[in-house]
Design a protein around this motif. Structure first.
Motif, PDB file in Angstrom:
ATOM      1  N   ALA A 141       0.896  -1.029  -0.020  1.00  0.00           N
ATOM      2  CA  ALA A 141      -0.046   0.042   0.206  1.00  0.00           C
ATOM      3  C   ALA A 141       1.000   0.965   0.395  1.00  0.00           C
ATOM      4  O   ALA A 141       0.473   2.426  -0.746  1.00  0.00           O
ATOM      5  N   LYS A 142       2.030   1.296   0.598  1.00  0.00           N
ATOM      6  CA  LYS A 142       2.716   2.218   0.768  1.00  0.00           C
ATOM      7  C   LYS A 142       3.105   2.583  -1.703  1.00  0.00           C
ATOM      8  O   LYS A 142       3.424   3.733  -1.437  1.00  0.00           O
ATOM      9  N   TYR A 143       4.029   1.977  -1.709  1.00  0.00           N
ATOM     10  CA  TYR A 143       3.759   1.996  -3.028  1.00  0.00           C
ATOM     11  C   TYR A 143       2.321   2.207  -4.379  1.00  0.00           C
ATOM     12  O   TYR A 143       2.408   3.248  -4.460  1.00  0.00           O
ATOM     13  N   GLY A 160      15.565  13.497  -0.063  1.00  0.00           N
ATOM     14  CA  GLY A 160      13.948  12.749   0.369  1.00  0.00           C
ATOM     15  C   GLY A 160      12.752  13.820   0.252  1.00  0.00           C
ATOM     16  O   GLY A 160      12.626  14.162  -0.664  1.00  0.00           O
ATOM     17  N   ARG A 161      12.941  13.817   1.580  1.00  0.00           N
ATOM     18  CA  ARG A 161      11.241  15.132   2.218  1.00  0.00           C
ATOM     19  C   ARG A 161      11.746  16.709   1.831  1.00  0.00           C
ATOM     20  O   ARG A 161      11.091  16.579   1.538  1.00  0.00           O
ATOM     21  N   ASP A 162      13.189  16.513   1.480  1.00  0.00           N
ATOM     22  CA  ASP A 162      13.552  18.245   1.301  1.00  0.00           C
ATOM     23  C   ASP A 162      13.383  18.339  -0.274  1.00  0.00           C
ATOM     24  O   ASP A 162      12.750  19.542  -0.731  1.00  0.00           O
ATOM     25  N   SER A 163      13.342  17.108  -0.958  1.00  0.00           N
ATOM     26  CA  SER A 163      13.228  17.388  -2.071  1.00  0.00           C
ATOM     27  C   SER A 163      11.341  17.857  -2.808  1.00  0.00           C
ATOM     28  O   SER A 163      11.021  18.329  -3.395  1.00  0.00           O
ATOM     29  N   ILE A 164      10.973  17.078  -2.243  1.00  0.00           N
ATOM     30  CA  ILE A 164       9.900  17.584  -1.924  1.00  0.00           C
ATOM     31  C   ILE A 164       8.761  18.915  -1.430  1.00  0.00           C
ATOM     32  O   ILE A 164       8.481  19.485  -2.516  1.00  0.00           O
ATOM     33  N   TYR A 184       1.692  17.681 -14.222  1.00  0.00           N
ATOM     34  CA  TYR A 184       2.777  18.491 -13.195  1.00  0.00           C
ATOM     35  C   TYR A 184       4.518  17.352 -13.518  1.00  0.00           C
ATOM     36  O   TYR A 184       3.817  16.515 -14.272  1.00  0.00           O
ATOM     37  N   HIS A 185       5.263  17.423 -13.426  1.00  0.00           N
ATOM     38  CA  HIS A 185       6.669  16.645 -13.587  1.00  0.00           C
ATOM     39  C   HIS A 185       5.839  15.799 -12.368  1.00  0.00           C
ATOM     40  O   HIS A 185       5.818  16.026 -11.109  1.00  0.00           O
ATOM     41  N   GLN A 186       6.110  14.351 -12.711  1.00  0.00           N
ATOM     42  CA  GLN A 186       5.805  13.156 -11.749  1.00  0.00           C
ATOM     43  C   GLN A 186       7.096  12.306 -11.442  1.00  0.00           C
ATOM     44  O   GLN A 186       6.667  11.297 -12.276  1.00  0.00           O
ATOM     45  N   ARG A 200      -0.925  15.145  -7.117  1.00  0.00           N
ATOM     46  CA  ARG A 200      -1.401  14.961  -6.484  1.00  0.00           C
ATOM     47  C   ARG A 200      -0.836  16.188  -5.379  1.00  0.00           C
ATOM     48  O   ARG A 200      -2.089  17.408  -4.756  1.00  0.00           O
ATOM     49  N   LYS A 201       0.181  16.083  -4.345  1.00  0.00           N
ATOM     50  CA  LYS A 201       0.846  17.041  -3.902  1.00  0.00           C
ATOM     51  C   LYS A 201       0.810  18.419  -4.019  1.00  0.00           C
ATOM     52  O   LYS A 201       0.644  19.668  -3.680  1.00  0.00           O
ATOM     53  N   ALA A 202       1.111  18.521  -5.558  1.00  0.00           N
ATOM     54  CA  ALA A 202       2.019  19.822  -5.632  1.00  0.00           C
ATOM     55  C   ALA A 202       0.533  20.790  -5.893  1.00  0.00           C
ATOM     56  O   ALA A 202       0.364  21.719  -6.375  1.00  0.00           O
TER      57      ALA A 202
HETATM   58  N1  CAA Z   1      -0.044   2.444   3.261  1.00  0.00           N
HETATM   59  C1  CAA Z   1      -0.041   4.163   2.536  1.00  0.00           C
HETATM   60  N2  CAA Z   1       0.584   4.369   2.566  1.00  0.00           N
HETATM   61  C2  CAA Z   1       1.494   4.327   3.573  1.00  0.00           C
HETATM   62  C3  CAA Z   1       2.302   3.739   3.887  1.00  0.00           C
HETATM   63  C4  CAA Z   1       1.742   2.294   3.497  1.00  0.00           C
HETATM   64  N3  CAA Z   1       1.546   1.204   4.185  1.00  0.00           N
HETATM   65  N4  CAA Z   1       3.643   3.532   3.963  1.00  0.00           N
HETATM   66  C5  CAA Z   1       3.789   4.616   4.074  1.00  0.00           C
HETATM   67  N5  CAA Z   1       3.051   5.741   3.382  1.00  0.00           N
HETATM   68  C6  CAA Z   1       3.272   7.197   2.852  1.00  0.00           C
HETATM   69  C7  CAA Z   1       3.398   7.713   3.338  1.00  0.00           C
HETATM   70  O1  CAA Z   1       2.001   8.433   4.428  1.00  0.00           O
HETATM   71  C8  CAA Z   1       3.756   8.865   2.540  1.00  0.00           C
HETATM   72  O2  CAA Z   1       3.134   9.786   2.304  1.00  0.00           O
HETATM   73  P1  CAA Z   1       2.583  11.464   1.749  1.00  0.00           P
HETATM   74  O3  CAA Z   1       4.222  12.166   1.517  1.00  0.00           O
HETATM   75  O4  CAA Z   1       1.831  11.870   1.219  1.00  0.00           O
HETATM   76  O5  CAA Z   1       3.341  11.382   3.904  1.00  0.00           O
HETATM   77  C9  CAA Z   1       4.468   8.401   1.428  1.00  0.00           C
HETATM   78  O6  CAA Z   1       4.066   6.588   1.489  1.00  0.00           O
HETATM   79  C10 CAA Z   1       6.251   8.421   1.258  1.00  0.00           C
HETATM   80  O7  CAA Z   1       6.347   7.580   2.590  1.00  0.00           O
HETATM   81  P2  CAA Z   1       7.602   7.432   3.110  1.00  0.00           P
HETATM   82  O8  CAA Z   1       7.332   9.259   3.028  1.00  0.00           O
HETATM   83  O9  CAA Z   1       7.902   7.678   4.405  1.00  0.00           O
HETATM   84  O10 CAA Z   1       9.003   7.068   1.973  1.00  0.00           O
HETATM   85  P3  CAA Z   1      10.264   7.267   1.908  1.00  0.00           P
HETATM   86  O11 CAA Z   1      10.877   7.692   3.305  1.00  0.00           O
HETATM   87  O12 CAA Z   1      10.890   5.622   1.233  1.00  0.00           O
HETATM   88  O13 CAA Z   1      10.493   7.951   0.672  1.00  0.00           O
HETATM   89  C11 CAA Z   1      10.151   9.129  -1.229  1.00  0.00           C
HETATM   90  C12 CAA Z   1       9.750   8.812  -0.159  1.00  0.00           C
HETATM   91  C13 CAA Z   1      10.999  10.538  -0.138  1.00  0.00           C
HETATM   92  C14 CAA Z   1       9.638  10.444  -2.184  1.00  0.00           C
HETATM   93  C15 CAA Z   1      11.069   8.141  -1.407  1.00  0.00           C
HETATM   94  O14 CAA Z   1      11.174   7.617  -2.465  1.00  0.00           O
HETATM   95  C16 CAA Z   1      12.404   9.263  -2.362  1.00  0.00           C
HETATM   96  O15 CAA Z   1      13.602   9.774  -2.070  1.00  0.00           O
HETATM   97  N6  CAA Z   1      12.495   9.146  -3.532  1.00  0.00           N
HETATM   98  C17 CAA Z   1      13.209  10.220  -4.908  1.00  0.00           C
HETATM   99  C18 CAA Z   1      12.879  11.154  -4.817  1.00  0.00           C
HETATM  100  C19 CAA Z   1      11.934  12.302  -5.159  1.00  0.00           C
HETATM  101  O16 CAA Z   1      11.090  11.527  -6.231  1.00  0.00           O
HETATM  102  N7  CAA Z   1      11.490  13.722  -5.175  1.00  0.00           N
HETATM  103  C20 CAA Z   1      10.502  14.595  -5.516  1.00  0.00           C
HETATM  104  C21 CAA Z   1      11.273  15.527  -6.122  1.00  0.00           C
HETATM  105  S1  CAA Z   1      12.853  16.179  -6.447  1.00  0.00           S
HETATM  106  C22 CAA Z   1      11.556  16.258  -8.050  1.00  0.00           C
HETATM  107  O17 CAA Z   1      10.272  15.777  -8.884  1.00  0.00           O
HETATM  108  C23 CAA Z   1      12.727  15.452  -9.194  1.00  0.00           C
HETATM  109  C24 CAA Z   1      12.971  14.058  -9.377  1.00  0.00           C
HETATM  110  O18 CAA Z   1      12.370  13.549 -10.301  1.00  0.00           O
HETATM  111  C25 CAA Z   1      14.349  13.501  -8.920  1.00  0.00           C
END
Ligand code: CAA
Length: 398
Positions: free
Chosen positions: A35-37, A202-206, A236-238, A245-247
């Motif tokens: 579900a996280k994915y 990760g979170r900072d990039s969001i 949006y860039h995805q 959705r966040k954006a």
């Molecule tokens: N069921 C449902 N949802 C769940 C869940 C579960 N069991 N467990 C976690 N989730 C949700 C979390 O609540 C979170 O949602 P919200 O952000 O809405 O709160 C989501 O799933 C992801 O969970 P985490 O934040 O805990 O996940 P993570 O620590 O594994 O990291 C990430 C997520 C930061 C996006 C990571 O995948 C990452 O670093 N990705 C690459 C960076 C990226 O894509 N950044 C985006 C902006 S930068 C950009 O756009 C340029 C680019 O192309 C890279």
């Protein structure tokens, strides 16, 4: 400059990889709740290139149907946008020029700014066509998104290419002035020259992405752009589909609206169908969203589409476009769906093998096995040179 000249996307074609890794497979390996994915980041599967595929083979596969349909006449520029370049010096587009048999009277250049460069290429193409409306520009974006194994970013990998023929009097989308632009020097995602995988906060990039939404939108409105309610859909860039959705929620809140989920879904839903299956395709991602929208939405003639392009580091742009009446006759929906659905699922072990594969850097000869069934393939690295070949025309997706 002729102010009322319509310039935009005349044709659009996508390509992706031979292989696909599902998020179920990844989740089973790393113990993540699926579900996280599926819900948390909005991803179902990711495209994985075979060892004889790369940005060049995907780019040529995306562009070939465009040349087949329209010919090469009037194409004097080929822009190639990518984050995952295969050479520090030579533009990947030069390989594509040769593979497609384009004339030598063409300028070819590669553009880089993380995931934003496809938009820089598109806007530069628009400028060239305003200078000479008889010319057409081939804009190609291609990327392989690669993070470290077992890192949080791993679930957001993917790969694809998009080719767009940009011209006056376009058949698909007229691009509008103004654009809202935004640059901020941040280290949210980057890849030093010595690395094959990206580094990311990760979170900072969001947060950086969301600040760029505000910045580009603010500039867009200051430049006299449309109101947020004028747009029928938002591409949006995805990096993962949940990011869109966040954006969009963030943009609506910034504009003073308290949007509910159904309104956000309505604005985005057709733009995420391909991206949820392909994964992050960096420079391609927003245009994959456009392909998905045009292929899967109902009638869009004369509707305004919003585009938000973001490249970490960071540069962003917000702009609009209008869908051209009669556009449906020019779409490649069947070929696009086929490119995604015909990918071959691989297990985790094979994925890991491909992920870890790197050519030795000793200048030896390293042929690679035939794996992809597309029209172009990388035959290997020979004396530090990547060598490509064209395969029988049967595999071209028209
Ligand atoms: N069921 C449902 N949802 C769940 C869940 C579960 N069991 N467990 C976690 N989730 C949700 C979390 O609540 C979170 O949602 P919200 O952000 O809405 O709160 C989501 O799933 C992801 O969970 P985490 O934040 O805990 O996940 P993570 O620590 O594994 O990291 C990430 C997520 C930061 C996006 C990571 O995948 C990452 O670093 N990705 C690459 C960076 C990226 O894509 N950044 C985006 C902006 S930068 C950009 O756009 C340029 C680019 O192309 C890279």
């Amino acid at each position: 400059m002729p102010g009322d000249l319509a310039v935009g996307i005349h044709d659009l074609s996508i390509a992706t990889t031979r292989y696909v890794l599902t998020h179920e497979t990844l989740a089973a390996r790393n113990g993540t709740d699926i579900a996280k994915y599926h819900e948390g980041i909005g991803q179902r599967s990711m495209s994985v290139p075979a060892v004889d595929e790369d940005i060049v083979t995907m780019a040529a596969a995306a562009a070939a149907p465009i040349i087949d349909r329209h010919g090469a006449e009037g194409i004097r520029t080929l822009f190639f946008a990518t984050e995952s370049s295969v050479d520090q010096s030579k533009a990947a587009g030069v390989h594509v020029q040769a593979l497609l048999g384009l004339p030598s009277a063409v300028r070819v250049v590669e553009l880089k700014q993380a995931c934003y460069a496809g938009t820089a290429a598109l806007q530069s193409a628009v400028g060239l066509i305003h200078r000479d409306p008889a010319q057409r520009v081939l804009v190609i974006a291609a990327d392989v998104s690669k993070y470290e194994l077992d890192s949080p970013g791993e679930a957001t990998q993917g790969a694809a290419a998009v080719a767009m023929l940009v011209s006056a009097d376009p058949a698909l989308v007229r691009l509008e002035n103004p654009s809202g632009v935004f640059t901020a020097d941040v280290m949210d995602f980057w890849r030093p020259n010595y690395r094959t995988t990206a580094l990311v906060e990760g979170r900072d990039s969001i947060s950086a992405y969301l600040r760029a939404v505000e910045g580009a939108w603010t500039d867009y409105t200051e430049q006299g752009g449309r109101k947020v309610n004028d747009f029928d859909a938002f591409c949006y860039h995805q990096p993962f589909t949940k990011m869109a959705r966040k954006a969009h929620r963030h943009l609506l809140a910034f504009c003073g609206y308290d949007a509910d989920d159904s309104e956000i879904s309505r604005a985005l839903r057709h733009t995420t169908a391909y991206n949820t299956l392909v994964g992050n395709s960096y420079t391609v991602s927003m245009y994959l969203g456009l392909a998905s929208l045009l292929d899967n939405a109902g009638e869009l003639s004369d509707k305004a589409i919003a585009f938000f392009s973001y490249g970490s580091g960071s540069v962003a742009e917000f702009f609009g476009g209008t869908v051209v009446p009669g556009y449906r006759a020019h779409l490649r929906s069947g070929a696009h769906r086929d490119a995604i659905s015909r990918r071959v699922p691989i297990d985790y072990a094979r994925y890991r093998e491909i992920h870890e594969y790197e050519f030795p850097d000793d200048g030896g000869d390293y042929p690679v096995p035939i794996e992809n069934d597309g029209p172009y393939r990388l035959t290997g690295l020979f004396g530090h040179k990547r060598v490509y070949e064209t395969r029988p025309a049967r595999s071209r997706n028209g």
